[in-house]
Scaffold this active site. Structure first.
Site, PDB file in Angstrom:
ATOM      1  N   SER A  83      38.389  26.857   7.904  1.00 12.36           N
ATOM      2  CA  SER A  83      39.856  26.656   7.219  1.00 12.36           C
ATOM      3  C   SER A  83      40.433  28.222   7.553  1.00 12.36           C
ATOM      4  O   SER A  83      39.736  29.149   7.975  1.00 12.36           O
ATOM      5  CB  SER A  83      39.693  26.826   5.534  1.00 12.36           C
ATOM      6  OG  SER A  83      41.035  27.081   5.191  1.00 12.36           O
ATOM      7  N   TYR A 122      37.007  28.961  -2.749  1.00  7.28           N
ATOM      8  CA  TYR A 122      37.211  28.194  -1.671  1.00  7.28           C
ATOM      9  C   TYR A 122      37.115  29.231  -0.490  1.00  7.28           C
ATOM     10  O   TYR A 122      36.442  28.951   0.684  1.00  7.28           O
ATOM     11  CB  TYR A 122      38.579  27.413  -1.699  1.00  7.28           C
ATOM     12  CG  TYR A 122      38.652  26.778  -0.461  1.00  7.28           C
ATOM     13  CD1 TYR A 122      38.124  25.364  -0.433  1.00  7.28           C
ATOM     14  CD2 TYR A 122      39.724  27.299   0.428  1.00  7.28           C
ATOM     15  CE1 TYR A 122      38.222  24.737   0.999  1.00  7.28           C
ATOM     16  CE2 TYR A 122      39.909  26.448   1.576  1.00  7.28           C
ATOM     17  CZ  TYR A 122      39.199  25.372   1.821  1.00  7.28           C
ATOM     18  OH  TYR A 122      39.589  24.450   2.857  1.00  7.28           O
TER      19      TYR A 122
END
Length: 233
Positions: free
Chosen positions: A138, A151
């Protein structure tokens, strides 16, 4: 050619599954819902009847189910050419204020699932002297998102794992790649009023995966960052 995909019935994973089936890969994948698994298997074989498609209902927040999935793959594939660690969960919260269980869930799904599968199938690839591991990381692994602290931490851990494995496996002719999607239009954005063109399409990430797999033997795509043309949302 045999490929493993985690989290394959929705979003990026689903797009990757279709792209690889079209390219002639046999696929074993996991997802949580058995009906979705059955539907995807049928759709992949309809797209390319020459490939096989198998799925196992797996909750990647449960380490025992992840271990069962790795055994399922070994039962049906004599060898694995491609491992795509795609499954992930995004729980927005600040680290100081989040429920610790949210961190543990993201750690297991976003990092430990990939860690387990990389160890199992990375050893097989090392012995075979071929293979490609692609970890869907990501942009948050590179530029942390404060509103999604855990996250970001788990995706950064996945990126670090990718870098270490690349060093471990390069002498054995096994490639390891990190792909960093920015804001991608998946079910997690369902109901948004933001225009579609502001997002990356899941198909774009699938195209990037296939592009990495099609490179020459001498090329290892280390990291690929894909951002929305108008900037991340």
């Amino acid at each position: 050619m045999n490929a493993i995909i985690t989290g394959a019935t929705k979003g990026i994973g689903r797009a990757i599954a279709f792209k690889l089936a079209e390219a002639g890969y046999n696929i074993i994948f996991c997802a949580r819902d058995q009906q979705d698994i059955n539907t995807l298997c049928d759709d992949l074989i309809a797209l390319n009847p020459s490939v096989s498609a198998l799925g196992l209902a797996t909750d990647c927040s449960d380490p025992l189910q992840v271990e069962r999935f790795s055994g399922f793959v070994q039962q049906h594939f004599d060898s694995v050419d491609v491992l795509i660690n795609n499954v992930g969960v995004f729980i927005p919260a600040s680290i100081l204020d989040e429920d610790e269980s949210d961190f543990q869930k993201q750690l297991q799904i976003n990092y430990l699932t990939a860690y387990h599968l990389c160890r199992i199938f990375g050893r097989q690839m090392r012995e075979a002297k071929k293979g490609h591991i692609i970890n869907i990381c990501s942009v948050a692994a590179i530029s942390p998102v404060v509103a999604a602290g855990s996250y970001s931490v788990t995706k950064a851990a996945l990126l670090s794992l990718t870098k270490v494995l690349r060093q471990e496996l390069m002498a054995h002719r096994v490639k390891v790649t990190a792909i960093h999607p920015g804001s991608t239009l998946t079910s997690s954005w369902e109901g948004t009023s933001i225009p579609t063109e502001r997002f990356i399409a899941a198909a774009d990430i699938a195209d990037a995966v296939l592009c990495c797999l099609m490179m020459s033997v001498g090329a290892n795509p280390d990291e690929l960052l894909i951002s929305p043309s108008g900037g991340n949302i």
